[in-house]
Enzyme design. Sequence first.
Site, PDB file in Angstrom:
ATOM      1  CE1 TYR A 201      13.589 -13.892  -0.309  1.00 35.26           C
ATOM      2  CE2 TYR A 201      15.563 -12.882   0.590  1.00 35.26           C
ATOM      3  CZ  TYR A 201      14.272 -13.341   0.750  1.00 35.26           C
ATOM      4  OH  TYR A 201      13.661 -13.244   1.973  1.00 35.26           O
ATOM      5  CG  LEU A 202      12.982  -8.429  -5.074  1.00 39.13           C
ATOM      6  CD1 LEU A 202      11.762  -7.609  -5.463  1.00 39.13           C
ATOM      7  CD2 LEU A 202      14.219  -7.856  -5.750  1.00 39.13           C
ATOM      8  NE  ARG A 290      -6.809 -18.024  -6.198  1.00 39.94           N
ATOM      9  CZ  ARG A 290      -6.387 -17.331  -5.155  1.00 39.94           C
ATOM     10  NH1 ARG A 290      -7.222 -16.520  -4.520  1.00 39.94           N
ATOM     11  NH2 ARG A 290      -5.136 -17.417  -4.725  1.00 39.94           N
TER      12      ARG A 290
HETATM   13  P1  ADP Z   1       2.197 -18.068  -4.245  1.00 37.95           P
HETATM   14  O1  ADP Z   1       1.504 -18.186  -5.566  1.00 37.95           O
HETATM   15  O2  ADP Z   1       2.583 -19.379  -3.663  1.00 37.95           O
HETATM   16  O3  ADP Z   1       1.460 -17.172  -3.273  1.00 37.95           O
HETATM   17  P2  ADP Z   1       3.987 -15.870  -4.951  1.00 37.95           P
HETATM   18  O4  ADP Z   1       4.792 -15.878  -6.199  1.00 37.95           O
HETATM   19  O5  ADP Z   1       2.772 -15.004  -4.918  1.00 37.95           O
HETATM   20  O6  ADP Z   1       3.607 -17.373  -4.561  1.00 37.95           O
HETATM   21  O7  ADP Z   1       4.913 -15.462  -3.735  1.00 37.95           O
HETATM   22  C1  ADP Z   1       4.472 -15.603  -2.396  1.00 37.95           C
HETATM   23  C2  ADP Z   1       5.364 -14.796  -1.480  1.00 37.95           C
HETATM   24  O8  ADP Z   1       6.729 -15.270  -1.577  1.00 37.95           O
HETATM   25  C3  ADP Z   1       5.456 -13.313  -1.824  1.00 37.95           C
HETATM   26  O9  ADP Z   1       4.390 -12.562  -1.310  1.00 37.95           O
HETATM   27  C4  ADP Z   1       6.766 -12.961  -1.183  1.00 37.95           C
HETATM   28  O10 ADP Z   1       6.626 -12.839   0.217  1.00 37.95           O
HETATM   29  C5  ADP Z   1       7.626 -14.197  -1.459  1.00 37.95           C
HETATM   30  N1  ADP Z   1       8.378 -14.015  -2.720  1.00 37.95           N
HETATM   31  C6  ADP Z   1       8.023 -14.429  -3.949  1.00 37.95           C
HETATM   32  N2  ADP Z   1       8.930 -14.074  -4.891  1.00 37.95           N
HETATM   33  C7  ADP Z   1       9.911 -13.410  -4.230  1.00 37.95           C
HETATM   34  C8  ADP Z   1      11.140 -12.741  -4.614  1.00 37.95           C
HETATM   35  N3  ADP Z   1      11.559 -12.733  -5.884  1.00 37.95           N
HETATM   36  N4  ADP Z   1      11.889 -12.152  -3.643  1.00 37.95           N
HETATM   37  C9  ADP Z   1      11.476 -12.157  -2.352  1.00 37.95           C
HETATM   38  N5  ADP Z   1      10.341 -12.761  -1.921  1.00 37.95           N
HETATM   39  C10 ADP Z   1       9.564 -13.367  -2.835  1.00 37.95           C
END
Ligand code: ADP
Length: 445
Positions: A201-202, A290
């Site tokens: 988790y960043l 997409r």
């Molecule tokens: P979705 O396909 O549901 O949009 P994503 O993988 O793109 O999911 O992640 C959506 C959001 O979740 C990211 O823009 C970020 O805010 C948060 N997020 C996802 N992965 C991480 C991570 N490893 N650490 C912190 N935040 C994350």
Amino acid sequence: MFKKILIANRGEIALRILRACEELDIKTVAVYSSADKDLKHVKMADESICIGPAESAKSYLNVAAIISASELTGIDAIHPGVGFLSENDHFAQQVTSSGYKFIGPDSETIKVMGNKITAKEAVLSAGMQPVPGTGRINSEEEALKMADEIGYPVIIKAAAGGGGKGIQICEKKEEFLSKLSLTQIEALNSFGSDEVYIEKYLQTPRHVEIQVAADDHGNVVHFFERDCSIQRRNQKIIEEAPAFDIPQEKLDEIRKIAVNTCKKINYKGLGTFEFLYEDGNFYFIEMNTRLQVEHTITEMITGIDLVKLQIMIAAGQEIPLSQEDINCRGHAIECRINAEHHETFIPSPGKVTEFHPPGGFRIRTDSHLYSGYTVPQYYDALIAKICAHSSDRISAIRKMRVALEETYIEGINTNAPLHQRILIEPNFVEEKISINYLRDILNIK
Ligand code: ADP
């Protein structure tokens, strides 16, 4: 070029696609649920067909009904829009095997990139660095061990996830197993698969993404970056283009990697690589195969109509521009106006008694609303995208403030007050933002 396109979507994006088709002299077919007969694009399309009741599962996600509508109307291509079936490889495959062109990449690419675990594997081999984490989780013991190795906090994510759903942050070991099963249940209910994985988790990254396009003739270009850090519950609400406060050499590098990755995975069509950007590093999180909601701001800074380009690529045409022809001018911001309370995010469907969109120089409003329109309770809360374009970020922010002041939507709650609050907040104005902006700065959970 195609003669007739079926638009397998609703709302503002369906209207956006319809406009592109009309400009290209392509006839349009709108498909709609029984709750959506009053949608603007349904009234404007050359032909309209009701494909089922209000529930998405029986209408906009009903593959058989959409294929039947295609047969009845004699179309030659289907535009899936965003959400719904736009990243469903089974749908893309059905469209193709029924003899129509799916406006998007082939079903095999959608399958690989639609699963976040296989997507990470695919881009890794092309030189992109994913967020440190695991592959598929097979047992609780294995998951616990991996989470320990990654180090808490970790984030547990559905491999098939989308729309910010199927994501759980886990601060400490004691809560890991309960959060794991919560994510698995949510993943199964929302995406039909309980496959999950774990990532570091960043803490304070920004969400930065690159828009790309690739054609059948080997041409691949990028259209710069977007910053989509301002989110509520992992869903974007404000997007900006280009991304800011990133060293030029980092941008040059990631653009090159994005273009090379498209070549390596033989990507075709419009696509977006999404990253978390922290401490000068881009960490890949997923690819969207997409059109994206926020394509509007990229259109504003480049002056290129991405939906028309997407349709032209699907029709087998060459991208009519080289990378050198694609320039970035000024700064653009998009505010997503949702029918929801601005602090609780409780949806607010209902009748829009008055709607006055903003206007003026370099203001763009993409919306299907009109006075008297009733927002149904069944679908996504997005009702309007307001975009402002100006020479630099600060003047774009000022322009957006004026646009929001001018926006008038009566009868339902919207999140416009939240946007107004953000646009004058000093941290936002001074580029001090992260994906946790709402939580950390505005104290909104
Ligand atoms: P979705 O396909 O549901 O949009 P994503 O993988 O793109 O999911 O992640 C959506 C959001 O979740 C990211 O823009 C970020 O805010 C948060 N997020 C996802 N992965 C991480 C991570 N490893 N650490 C912190 N935040 C994350």
